[in-house]
Design an enzyme around this catalytic site. Structure first.
Site, PDB file in Angstrom:
ATOM      1  N   GLU A 120      11.846  12.447  -9.993  1.00 42.18           N
ATOM      2  CA  GLU A 120      10.634  13.201  -9.359  1.00 42.18           C
ATOM      3  C   GLU A 120      10.869  14.512  -8.631  1.00 42.18           C
ATOM      4  O   GLU A 120      10.032  15.386  -8.558  1.00 42.18           O
ATOM      5  CB  GLU A 120       9.900  11.999  -8.603  1.00 42.18           C
ATOM      6  CG  GLU A 120       8.573  12.605  -7.954  1.00 42.18           C
ATOM      7  CD  GLU A 120       7.961  11.528  -7.112  1.00 42.18           C
ATOM      8  OE1 GLU A 120       6.938  10.761  -7.813  1.00 42.18           O
ATOM      9  OE2 GLU A 120       7.946  11.688  -5.842  1.00 42.18           O
ATOM     10  N   ARG A 172       2.808  49.820  -4.313  1.00 45.82           N
ATOM     11  CA  ARG A 172       1.776  50.148  -3.339  1.00 45.82           C
ATOM     12  C   ARG A 172       2.421  51.330  -2.458  1.00 45.82           C
ATOM     13  O   ARG A 172       3.530  51.078  -1.826  1.00 45.82           O
ATOM     14  CB  ARG A 172       1.727  48.805  -2.449  1.00 45.82           C
ATOM     15  CG  ARG A 172       0.929  48.758  -1.071  1.00 45.82           C
ATOM     16  CD  ARG A 172      -0.420  48.933  -1.534  1.00 45.82           C
ATOM     17  NE  ARG A 172      -1.060  49.087  -0.180  1.00 45.82           N
ATOM     18  CZ  ARG A 172      -2.515  49.255   0.000  1.00 45.82           C
ATOM     19  NH1 ARG A 172      -3.278  49.769  -0.942  1.00 45.82           N
ATOM     20  NH2 ARG A 172      -3.092  49.043   0.916  1.00 45.82           N
ATOM     21  N   GLN A 199      12.262  49.185   5.148  1.00 45.09           N
ATOM     22  CA  GLN A 199      13.206  47.901   5.430  1.00 45.09           C
ATOM     23  C   GLN A 199      12.792  46.590   5.850  1.00 45.09           C
ATOM     24  O   GLN A 199      12.958  45.606   5.353  1.00 45.09           O
ATOM     25  CB  GLN A 199      14.412  48.294   6.561  1.00 45.09           C
ATOM     26  CG  GLN A 199      15.672  47.440   6.378  1.00 45.09           C
ATOM     27  CD  GLN A 199      16.582  47.743   7.646  1.00 45.09           C
ATOM     28  OE1 GLN A 199      16.430  47.701   8.652  1.00 45.09           O
ATOM     29  NE2 GLN A 199      17.597  48.388   7.100  1.00 45.09           N
TER      30      GLN A 199
END
Length: 379
Positions: A242, A268, A279
């Site tokens: 799982e 962007r 940075q």
């Protein structure tokens, strides 16, 4: 470095053509909290649910690492995190224990339905007063001739409202401990077995959650999964898979998120430059990359140990802890990279953060994993 066989690659590539459809069907949107039946049909048709099961039951016979590899692609390509979680739950919670521990009769009756997705699976472990303390469960199963009679409550049952087949863990010996638990296969509609209404939750909205109630529920003794007293052994086998299945999906989601952030940072512009040139932004994305690769290394290394029979308890705990926390950090970083747009529901990142937080809770909280690791270190 992981190398994949032609079969593994073919299975992964075969899923890719279904992913666009999984993202464009009409129901199961995060805001509706409804199970996406149309998407479940696509999952069934894709053959995804057949991966780890033997061909004689209708499966594809994929090994553990290959199954994870394909599920990772599901996480990368499917934006419905709840659906992906329901897939992992269905395969791991019901199909896995039946194939490993079920009688021939149980396999013949139920595994073909599980492989086909015609019967949805769930398992019932957690109780209101014993969340992570599974061995302290209070639901009882008392032998009565050729039946066991179950009494008690279970909570936080993923797939509960829609499942047809449940592997239920109950106490069969009052002394407690690992030999006092037994696993049973219980069908929806069994007299004395009631399923509660769906419970609202923070994320994974399209994977429904409910409580279960057992009041004099008579289950045939032939429906014991494994042997009486083997419940902890069954659960130990199931939980490894799982965790590996569901967090391979998380790794795929992390990869998709990373790619989105890299693309966004390179397009962007703010203050005359792409934001990726700053940075502060670049370092967030670098940490996302490191988190992804670290998680994948732990997941697949743990899987290798499971496959070869090497003791893997600590490795599974570390893989779960590292991946769940990196996934949450990655989702939060992505929102910060996208800024105001990341906060908008339209972009889907806030949903990914809500979904990711669940991974630090289910299958053993981060705190439980740290305790387990500390214990194995002798502390």
């Amino acid at each position: 470095m992981t190398e994949w066989t032609d079969t593994s690659s073919a299975l992964r590539d075969g899923l890719a053509r279904w992913l666009d459809a999984l993202n464009t069907t009409s129901t199961g949107h995060d805001g509706t909290s409804a199970f996406p039946w149309d998407r479940w049909k696509l999952v069934k048709d894709s053959g995804l649910l057949r991966l780890p099961f033997e061909s004689r039951w209708g499966g594809l016979g994929a090994d553990l690492r290959t199954t994870m590899h394909v599920l990772e692609k599901l996480g990368e390509g499917c934006r419905d995190g709840g659906l992906s979680f329901s897939v992992a739950t269905h395969v791991a919670s019901t199909g896995v224990p039946l194939q490993r521990f079920g009688s021939t009769r149980l396999k013949e009756v139920y595994l073909p339905k599980i492989c086909a997705g015609d019967a949805i699976g769930a398992h019932a472990i957690t109780e209101p007063d014993s969340g992570s303390d599974a061995l302290n469960m209070h639901t009882t199963a008392v032998r009565d001739k050729d039946h066991f009679v179950l009494n008690g409550n279970k909570t936080f049952i993923s797939n509960g409202p829609v499942a047809d087949i449940f592997v239920v863990y109950a106490r069969t010996h009052p002394a407690g401990g690992s030999l006092g638990i037994t696993a049973f296969l219980v069908e929806r509609g069994t007299p004395g077995f009631d399923i509660g209404d769906p419970v609202a939750k923070m994320g994974l909205h399209s994977s429904p959650l409910s409580d279960l109630y057992f009041d004099g529920c008579r289950v045939p003794a032939d429906n014991v999964v494994g042997r009486v007293g083997w419940g902890y052994r069954v659960l130990h086998h199931v939980m490894k898979r799982e965790i590996l299945y569901s967090f391979a999906i998380s790794a795929g989601a992390m990869r998709h998120r990373l790619d989105r952030c890299v693309d966004y940072a390179n397009t962007r512009r703010q203050f005359g430059k792409n934001i990726g040139s700053y940075q502060a932004v670049a370092h967030k994305i670098v940490e996302m990359k490191i988190g992804l690769e670290t998680s994948r290394m732990w997941l697949y290394a743990a899987a290798e140990k499971v496959m070869t029979g090497v003791e893997s308890t600590m490795d599974i705990a570390i893989a779960k802890l590292v991946t769940s926390e990196n996934n949450t950090a990655s989702a939060l970083a992505a929102i910060q990279v996208f800024g105001g747009y990341g906060y908008l529901a339209e972009y889907g990142l806030e949903q990914e953060l809500r979904d990711a937080v669940a991974g630090t809770v289910y299958s053993g909280t981060s705190e439980i994993q740290r305790n387990r690791i500390a214990s194995m270190l002798g502390m």
